[in-house]
Design a protein around this motif. Structure first.
Motif, mmCIF file in Angstrom:
data_model
loop_
_atom_site.group_PDB
_atom_site.id
_atom_site.type_symbol
_atom_site.label_atom_id
_atom_site.label_comp_id
_atom_site.label_asym_id
_atom_site.label_seq_id
_atom_site.Cartn_x
_atom_site.Cartn_y
_atom_site.Cartn_z
ATOM 1 N N ALA A 22 -17.670 28.858 68.565
ATOM 2 C CA ALA A 22 -17.237 28.619 69.944
ATOM 3 C C ALA A 22 -18.130 29.322 70.943
ATOM 4 O O ALA A 22 -18.174 28.948 72.117
ATOM 5 N N ASN A 23 -18.876 30.318 70.483
ATOM 6 C CA ASN A 23 -19.743 31.070 71.379
ATOM 7 C C ASN A 23 -20.907 30.241 71.916
ATOM 8 O O ASN A 23 -21.573 30.654 72.865
ATOM 9 N N THR A 24 -21.139 29.047 71.325
ATOM 10 C CA THR A 24 -22.202 28.189 71.834
ATOM 11 C C THR A 24 -21.950 27.768 73.274
ATOM 12 O O THR A 24 -22.879 27.428 74.006
ATOM 13 N N ARG A 62 -27.580 20.545 76.510
ATOM 14 C CA ARG A 62 -27.512 20.347 75.065
ATOM 15 C C ARG A 62 -26.675 21.474 74.487
ATOM 16 O O ARG A 62 -26.891 22.645 74.808
ATOM 17 N N LEU A 63 -25.740 21.135 73.631
ATOM 18 C CA LEU A 63 -24.869 22.115 72.992
ATOM 19 C C LEU A 63 -25.136 22.097 71.494
ATOM 20 O O LEU A 63 -25.021 21.055 70.845
ATOM 21 N N ARG A 64 -25.493 23.246 70.953
ATOM 22 C CA ARG A 64 -25.745 23.306 69.520
ATOM 23 C C ARG A 64 -25.485 24.720 69.020
ATOM 24 O O ARG A 64 -25.615 25.692 69.776
ATOM 25 N N ALA A 65 -25.127 24.819 67.753
ATOM 26 C CA ALA A 65 -24.796 26.118 67.171
ATOM 27 C C ALA A 65 -25.112 26.103 65.685
ATOM 28 O O ALA A 65 -24.806 25.141 64.977
ATOM 29 N N ARG A 66 -25.710 27.196 65.227
ATOM 30 C CA ARG A 66 -25.914 27.370 63.795
ATOM 31 C C ARG A 66 -24.584 27.692 63.121
ATOM 32 O O ARG A 66 -23.635 28.116 63.789
ATOM 33 N N PRO A 67 -24.477 27.521 61.811
ATOM 34 C CA PRO A 67 -23.199 27.754 61.109
ATOM 35 C C PRO A 67 -22.875 29.245 60.962
ATOM 36 O O PRO A 67 -22.735 29.756 59.856
ATOM 37 N N SER A 114 -30.802 25.278 60.474
ATOM 38 C CA SER A 114 -29.909 24.123 60.539
ATOM 39 C C SER A 114 -28.807 24.363 61.560
ATOM 40 O O SER A 114 -28.321 25.484 61.730
ATOM 41 N N TYR A 115 -28.398 23.295 62.227
ATOM 42 C CA TYR A 115 -27.348 23.368 63.235
ATOM 43 C C TYR A 115 -26.126 22.612 62.740
ATOM 44 O O TYR A 115 -26.203 21.427 62.396
ATOM 45 N N LEU A 116 -25.002 23.299 62.710
ATOM 46 C CA LEU A 116 -23.754 22.659 62.308
ATOM 47 C C LEU A 116 -23.217 21.789 63.428
ATOM 48 O O LEU A 116 -22.595 20.754 63.188
ATOM 49 N N VAL A 117 -23.442 22.200 64.674
ATOM 50 C CA VAL A 117 -23.028 21.453 65.852
ATOM 51 C C VAL A 117 -24.265 21.169 66.683
ATOM 52 O O VAL A 117 -25.045 22.084 66.967
ATOM 53 N N ASN A 118 -24.479 19.914 67.068
ATOM 54 C CA ASN A 118 -25.643 19.560 67.875
ATOM 55 C C ASN A 118 -25.361 18.254 68.614
ATOM 56 O O ASN A 118 -25.237 17.200 68.005
#
Length: 213
Positions: free
Chosen positions: A60-62, A139-144, A151-155
């Motif tokens: 959620a910190n993304t 752009r919203l993205r976050a690593r796992p 790798s990005y779990l969310v992108n």
């Protein structure tokens, strides 16, 4: 007067400024700050990496903005805190992201209705209004929850035609002796000039028990 100069050397050999600011504390309990510092948003983001529960911050910190050039004011008492400021881009060009373009107003308020040496309850709310810059995209993205992978779990990839965004965050934390619990919920509203407005949500709950007391 207080000041801080923090230079980051860790990421792939790049050198970039992090916390670089000057503050004046002569208007107690209010202090003024000018420079490159963290926007007033999110308990987890504003907590130092040495004091968060896990090695990495939550997915959620993304949503949470981080270091930006800004001018802010903060005040606090024994059981409350209030901060607000206006922010622009990042100081280091190597850290500029599409989410960092434009300007923003961010505020955070916190209250501790229960605060003793061995137990506490913390409540907080944050908001950020950001007007996008010339690119008009985010752009919203976050690593796992791991910084050792690319790798990005969310992108979301690029979201174009964005006029402005509005972030609202709520936070709750409690501790009793060696047991602690905290969580946050963040809502990101994306307003677009062309196309449908978008909503993104993120939340986490985490707890810990320090076995040694």
């Amino acid at each position: 007067w207080r000041y801080k100069t923090e230079i980051e050397f860790a990421e792939k050999g790049k050198v970039g400024a992090r916390g670089v600011w000057l503050s004046y504390n002569g208007f107690k309990p209010v202090s003024l700050k000018l420079g490159n510092f963290q926007e007033f948003f999110s308990m987890e983001e504003m907590s130092g990496s040495n004091t968060i529960t896990f090695m990495e911050r939550s997915l959620a910190n993304t949503f949470a903005p981080s270091y930006r050039l800004g001018l802010g004011a903060s005040g606090h008492g024994d059981f409350w805190g209030l901060s607000t400021g206006i922010f622009a881009d990042t100081l280091s060009s190597s850290n500029v992201s599409d989410n960092g373009n434009g300007w923003a107003v961010a505020s955070r308020a916190s209250l501790a209705p229960l605060l003793f040496e061995n137990k506490l309850v913390h409540l907080g709310v944050s908001s950020e209004y950001r007007q996008t810059g010339a690119r008009n995209r985010i752009r919203l993205r976050a690593r796992p929850e791991s910084g050792v992978t690319k790798s990005y779990l969310v992108n979301t990839n690029y979201i174009n035609n964005v006029d402005h965004t509005w972030l609202i965050g709520t936070e709750l934390a409690a501790a009793y002796g060696p047991i602690s619990l905290q969580g946050e919920y963040i809502h990101n509203k994306v307003f677009r000039t062309v196309g449908t407005n978008l909503d993104f949500y993120g939340a986490y709950v985490q707890g810990s028990w320090i076995l040694t007391g």
